[in-house]
Each structure stands twice: as C-alpha cells, then as structure tokens.
Design a protein around this motif. Structure first.
Motif, PDB file in Angstrom:
ATOM      1  N   GLN A 230       0.821  -1.205   0.000  1.00 29.74           N
ATOM      2  CA  GLN A 230       0.000   0.000   0.000  1.00 29.74           C
ATOM      3  C   GLN A 230       0.860   1.263   0.000  1.00 29.74           C
ATOM      4  O   GLN A 230       0.518   2.260  -0.652  1.00 29.74           O
ATOM      5  N   LYS A 231       1.974   1.212   0.704  1.00 31.72           N
ATOM      6  CA  LYS A 231       2.875   2.374   0.740  1.00 31.72           C
ATOM      7  C   LYS A 231       3.452   2.646  -0.642  1.00 31.72           C
ATOM      8  O   LYS A 231       3.500   3.801  -1.087  1.00 31.72           O
ATOM      9  N   GLU A 232       3.889   1.598  -1.347  1.00 25.98           N
ATOM     10  CA  GLU A 232       4.453   1.778  -2.689  1.00 25.98           C
ATOM     11  C   GLU A 232       3.399   2.298  -3.666  1.00 25.98           C
ATOM     12  O   GLU A 232       3.694   3.139  -4.524  1.00 25.98           O
ATOM     13  N   GLN A 233       2.164   1.805  -3.526  1.00 25.70           N
ATOM     14  CA  GLN A 233       1.084   2.319  -4.365  1.00 25.70           C
ATOM     15  C   GLN A 233       0.833   3.797  -4.089  1.00 25.70           C
ATOM     16  O   GLN A 233       0.612   4.592  -5.009  1.00 25.70           O
ATOM     17  N   LEU A 234       0.864   4.148  -2.813  1.00 27.06           N
ATOM     18  CA  LEU A 234       0.604   5.535  -2.431  1.00 27.06           C
ATOM     19  C   LEU A 234       1.674   6.472  -2.987  1.00 27.06           C
ATOM     20  O   LEU A 234       1.362   7.549  -3.509  1.00 27.06           O
ATOM     21  N   TYR A 235       2.930   6.057  -2.923  1.00 21.74           N
ATOM     22  CA  TYR A 235       4.000   6.904  -3.437  1.00 21.74           C
ATOM     23  C   TYR A 235       3.953   6.990  -4.961  1.00 21.74           C
ATOM     24  O   TYR A 235       4.322   8.025  -5.548  1.00 21.74           O
ATOM     25  N   ALA A 236       3.504   5.919  -5.613  1.00 15.27           N
ATOM     26  CA  ALA A 236       3.288   5.983  -7.067  1.00 15.27           C
ATOM     27  C   ALA A 236       2.154   6.952  -7.389  1.00 15.27           C
ATOM     28  O   ALA A 236       2.238   7.746  -8.338  1.00 15.27           O
ATOM     29  N   LEU A 237       1.110   6.894  -6.591  1.00 10.52           N
ATOM     30  CA  LEU A 237      -0.010   7.813  -6.759  1.00 10.52           C
ATOM     31  C   LEU A 237       0.444   9.261  -6.554  1.00 10.52           C
ATOM     32  O   LEU A 237      -0.004  10.174  -7.255  1.00 10.52           O
ATOM     33  N   LEU A 294       1.196   7.802 -28.893  1.00 10.60           N
ATOM     34  CA  LEU A 294       1.437   9.022 -28.118  1.00 10.60           C
ATOM     35  C   LEU A 294       2.932   9.360 -28.107  1.00 10.60           C
ATOM     36  O   LEU A 294       3.320  10.529 -28.255  1.00 10.60           O
ATOM     37  N   ASP A 295       3.753   8.364 -27.937  1.00 13.42           N
ATOM     38  CA  ASP A 295       5.195   8.573 -27.915  1.00 13.42           C
ATOM     39  C   ASP A 295       5.694   9.081 -29.275  1.00 13.42           C
ATOM     40  O   ASP A 295       6.551   9.985 -29.347  1.00 13.42           O
ATOM     41  N   TYR A 296       5.168   8.520 -30.364  1.00  8.44           N
ATOM     42  CA  TYR A 296       5.540   8.975 -31.703  1.00  8.44           C
ATOM     43  C   TYR A 296       5.152  10.447 -31.892  1.00  8.44           C
ATOM     44  O   TYR A 296       5.940  11.248 -32.418  1.00  8.44           O
ATOM     45  N   THR A 297       3.945  10.795 -31.450  1.00  7.61           N
ATOM     46  CA  THR A 297       3.481  12.185 -31.555  1.00  7.61           C
ATOM     47  C   THR A 297       4.372  13.119 -30.741  1.00  7.61           C
ATOM     48  O   THR A 297       4.718  14.218 -31.179  1.00  7.61           O
ATOM     49  N   PHE A 298       4.761  12.664 -29.561  1.00  4.95           N
ATOM     50  CA  PHE A 298       5.633  13.460 -28.680  1.00  4.95           C
ATOM     51  C   PHE A 298       6.965  13.762 -29.369  1.00  4.95           C
ATOM     52  O   PHE A 298       7.455  14.898 -29.330  1.00  4.95           O
ATOM     53  N   LEU A 324       1.840  16.187 -23.622  1.00  6.84           N
ATOM     54  CA  LEU A 324       2.230  14.841 -24.046  1.00  6.84           C
ATOM     55  C   LEU A 324       3.218  14.220 -23.062  1.00  6.84           C
ATOM     56  O   LEU A 324       3.149  13.019 -22.771  1.00  6.84           O
ATOM     57  N   TYR A 325       4.121  15.036 -22.541  1.00  6.68           N
ATOM     58  CA  TYR A 325       5.093  14.543 -21.555  1.00  6.68           C
ATOM     59  C   TYR A 325       4.386  14.064 -20.292  1.00  6.68           C
ATOM     60  O   TYR A 325       4.742  13.027 -19.715  1.00  6.68           O
ATOM     61  N   VAL A 326       3.380  14.814 -19.843  1.00  8.33           N
ATOM     62  CA  VAL A 326       2.634  14.428 -18.641  1.00  8.33           C
ATOM     63  C   VAL A 326       1.980  13.070 -18.830  1.00  8.33           C
ATOM     64  O   VAL A 326       2.056  12.184 -17.963  1.00  8.33           O
ATOM     65  N   LEU A 327       1.324  12.860 -19.958  1.00  9.13           N
ATOM     66  CA  LEU A 327       0.645  11.584 -20.209  1.00  9.13           C
ATOM     67  C   LEU A 327       1.641  10.432 -20.274  1.00  9.13           C
ATOM     68  O   LEU A 327       1.392   9.354 -19.718  1.00  9.13           O
ATOM     69  N   LEU A 328       2.774  10.655 -20.907  1.00  8.39           N
ATOM     70  CA  LEU A 328       3.792   9.597 -20.982  1.00  8.39           C
ATOM     71  C   LEU A 328       4.396   9.318 -19.608  1.00  8.39           C
ATOM     72  O   LEU A 328       4.686   8.166 -19.267  1.00  8.39           O
ATOM     73  N   SER A 329       4.566  10.352 -18.808  1.00  8.66           N
ATOM     74  CA  SER A 329       5.119  10.171 -17.462  1.00  8.66           C
ATOM     75  C   SER A 329       4.161   9.374 -16.579  1.00  8.66           C
ATOM     76  O   SER A 329       4.588   8.515 -15.801  1.00  8.66           O
ATOM     77  N   ILE A 330       2.872   9.658 -16.697  1.00  5.66           N
ATOM     78  CA  ILE A 330       1.882   8.898 -15.927  1.00  5.66           C
ATOM     79  C   ILE A 330       1.885   7.441 -16.370  1.00  5.66           C
ATOM     80  O   ILE A 330       1.778   6.528 -15.547  1.00  5.66           O
ATOM     81  N   HIS A 331       2.027   7.205 -17.692  1.00 14.56           N
ATOM     82  CA  HIS A 331       2.119   5.820 -18.183  1.00 14.56           C
ATOM     83  C   HIS A 331       3.312   5.095 -17.558  1.00 14.56           C
ATOM     84  O   HIS A 331       3.206   3.917 -17.193  1.00 14.56           O
ATOM     85  N   ASP A 332       4.447   5.762 -17.435  1.00 19.20           N
ATOM     86  CA  ASP A 332       5.619   5.141 -16.812  1.00 19.20           C
ATOM     87  C   ASP A 332       5.302   4.693 -15.385  1.00 19.20           C
ATOM     88  O   ASP A 332       5.724   3.611 -14.944  1.00 19.20           O
ATOM     89  N   VAL A 333       4.548   5.513 -14.662  1.00 23.09           N
ATOM     90  CA  VAL A 333       4.162   5.149 -13.301  1.00 23.09           C
ATOM     91  C   VAL A 333       3.213   3.948 -13.317  1.00 23.09           C
ATOM     92  O   VAL A 333       3.286   3.077 -12.445  1.00 23.09           O
ATOM     93  N   LEU A 334       2.341   3.894 -14.317  1.00 20.09           N
ATOM     94  CA  LEU A 334       1.424   2.750 -14.427  1.00 20.09           C
ATOM     95  C   LEU A 334       2.190   1.445 -14.602  1.00 20.09           C
ATOM     96  O   LEU A 334       1.799   0.412 -14.049  1.00 20.09           O
ATOM     97  N   GLU A 335       3.267   1.472 -15.354  1.00 20.44           N
ATOM     98  CA  GLU A 335       4.086   0.263 -15.521  1.00 20.44           C
ATOM     99  C   GLU A 335       4.692  -0.156 -14.182  1.00 20.44           C
ATOM    100  O   GLU A 335       4.768  -1.347 -13.868  1.00 20.44           O
TER     101      GLU A 335
END
Length: 351
Positions: A230-237, A294-298, A324-335
């Motif tokens: 839960q702590k790791e999820q919270l810090y990712a959030l 999205l990455d190609y567009t960026f 576009l950077y924000v969306l890609l950064s959030i995707h990195d966190v999702l991984e």
C-alpha cells in the motif's frame, strides 16, 4: 467511502476517550483523589497512536508539574487575582518552550489556570495531589491507547488508495476535456485537484502513524507485505498527482496549440483512466498501442517545435510538449504499479 473512514476513526476515538475517563475516575475515587484534573489529562493526552501517547506523555507529565508549581507560586504571591492567572499561564508556556516540552504546553497551561480558584493550603499537599492525578490520567489514556482497539492504518490507506486512483483517472479526463474541447481552465477541476492533494497528504500521514504503531504492537510478515504494498502504491499515486499538477500550470492560451492531435491525447487519457480504475493496474496490449502512438506524436512535436516557435520570447517547452510529456510520465508510473502488484501477488501466494 471517505465518510465511512472518518466515522470509523471518530467512533474508535470516542470509545477510547470514554474508557479512559471511566477508568481514570475509578482509580481517583479508589485513592480518594479529586478526579477533575486527572480526567482533563486523560482526555487531552489521548493521541491517534500509542507511540504518540507514550512519547508525548513523557513531555506532558513534567510540563504539568511545572504548570502546577507556577500556579501555586502565583497564587501564594498574588492571591486569586488577574495577575496570578496571567503569570501562571504565560510563565508555564514560556518555560515549557524553553525546556522543549511543547507537547505538554496545553495540559500544563490548563492545569496552571484551573488550579488557582480551587487550590487550598497547604500547597505542598496540593502539588502532590495534582501531580498524582495528572500521572493517573496520562497513564490511563496511554494504556487504553496501547490495548484497546489498536488502529489498522494500513487498511485505511488501502481504502483511500482505491478512492484516490479512481479520482485521479476522472480528474485527468476532466482536465484533458478542458484542454482539448473548451480551451479554458475551470475552477471546479482546480478544487478537485486541491481536495485530492489534501487526501493524499492525509494518507501519507497514516503511513507515518502505522510505522510508529508497530513499535508497540506485534505484526506478521503478511501485515508487513500488505503495508509495503500500500505504501508503494501511495507513493506511485503521489507521482501521478505531481505530473497531473503540470497540466494545471498551463496557461489557457496554451490549450489551442494542437488541434490535429486531439484524438491521440483523448485516447491516451481514457486508456490511462481505465488502468487506474483496475485494482490490479494491469495494462492491456491496446493500451500499449495507444501509448506507442502518443510517444511517436511526442517525438514529432519535439522535432517541429523549434521551427514553429516564432514568438519573441523563446519557450523551451510548448504546451503540446508539456501535455504529451505528462501523459507519458503517468504511463511510466502505471508500468511501475503493474510490477508492484505482480510482486505483491507473488510474495503473498504462499500464505
């Protein structure tokens, strides 16, 4: 869910307070001591965690002795006058600050002020009685906090995480709709973002409470794994919210910079929101395809930006690049979240 969580905390605190007051009065009656100051100490010193009760109790008892001594000294010199009340309160606060007994200032000052109208000679007996009753109140509230209804902050964080992940996905969609469709920022989305930040900070505080609580309670390996998960999820959030904050820093005139890329941005935002809604945070192949586009567009926007930027003042990052950077950064966190969940499932499969 949030109201239920808050009500649960309040209910447990009310039960603990009632028990602390009840046992404090019983003990004072047994030793034929006046219970009023003991009850005040018990109520004021009841903390959210047992660790805080113990640590702050070590400050509150000597602080109360200081307040009691100053109260009796002021009463002896000035009687029940305004000067006596003022000196007792001000000197108690000052000396406690100097001695770094900040956690005990409230109960010490209350004791100092309330003693003046009720204290009677001989003052030494009064001092001993107040010290004894204060010690009883602090001790009882600490014992109650240690033994009765120990809080499970990890579960509270888990419930909050589920709510916050869903809120983060919905807020992202609402903000992207503002950027792509309306072209202007709305106050209600800013308010929702501020509310999310407050809830996040509250969850981080609960993590701190759980660490303190485990110093005084036993826990299993499974409990520790759940807490770590839960702590790791919270810090990712926390990182997701941090990246989302960049969207709120954009000026409204940045919103109309990429009309031809609206579909790519919309698809990415919806796909990210769908992942945030899943408890497993699992990422589908369709999502990866959207992110690839999205990455190609960026990358294309980065290449085109120096040529299209004809303003007198040179901006290193266009509105398009930031979004576009924000969306890609959030995707990195999702991984990362998907890996965190998979590791937790693997670690707990043997239990």
């Amino acid at each position: 869910m949030i109201k239920k969580w808050v009500s649960k905390i309040r209910g447990e605190r009310m039960i603990k307070t009632a028990l602390a007051v009840f046992f404090t009065v019983l003990i004072c009656r047994f030793f034929e001591l006046p219970p009023a100051f003991a009850v005040i100490a018990a109520v004021v010193t009841l903390e959210p965690t047992a660790a805080d009760s113990v640590q702050k109790g070590l400050q509150r008892f000597p602080a109360t002795l200081i307040g009691t001594a100053l109260s009796l000294g002021s009463l002896f010199v000035f009687g029940q006058s305004a000067v006596a009340f003022t000196l007792a309160a001000v000197l108690t606060i000052y000396i406690c600050y100097k001695l770094r007994l900040e956690a005990g200032i409230l109960v010490a000052t209350l004791t100092a002020v309330l003693m003046i109208p009720v204290a009677e000679a001989p003052y030494l007996i009064e001092f001993i009685q107040r010290a004894g009753t204060t010690l009883i109140g602090i001790s009882v509230s600490t014992i109650v906090n240690l033994t009765i209804l120990p809080p499970h902050f990890s579960r509270m964080v888990a419930e909050k995480n589920d709510v916050l992940f869903s809120q983060a996905g919905r807020l992202l969609l609402e903000k992207m709709a503002e950027i792509v469709e309306t072209g202007e920022s709305k106050n209600y989305t800013r308010k929702r973002f501020s509310d999310m930040q407050r809830q996040l900070n509250a969850s981080i505080e609960l993590i701190s409470h759980q660490k303190k609580e485990w110093k005084y309670h036993r826990y299993s390996d499974r409990d520790m794994m759940f807490f770590t998960y839960q702590k790791e999820q919270l810090y990712a959030l926390e990182r997701i919210i941090y990246h989302t904050h960049s969207l709120f820093m954009l000026k409204d005139d940045h919103f109309n910079l990429f009309p031809e890329k609206q579909e790519v941005v919309n698809q990415a935002a919806h796909s990210i929101a769908n992942v945030l809604e899943r408890k497993s945070r699992s990422i589908t192949e369709a999502h990866y395809q959207v992110i690839e586009q999205l990455d190609y567009t960026f990358r294309q926007v980065q290449l085109d930006w120096p040529e299209t930027n004809e303003s007198a003042y040179h901006h290193h990052f266009s509105g398009e690049v930031i979004i576009l950077y924000v969306l890609l950064s959030i995707h990195d966190v999702l991984e990362e979240l998907e890996n965190i969940h998979a590791q937790y499932e693997e670690d707990t499969s043997g239990f």
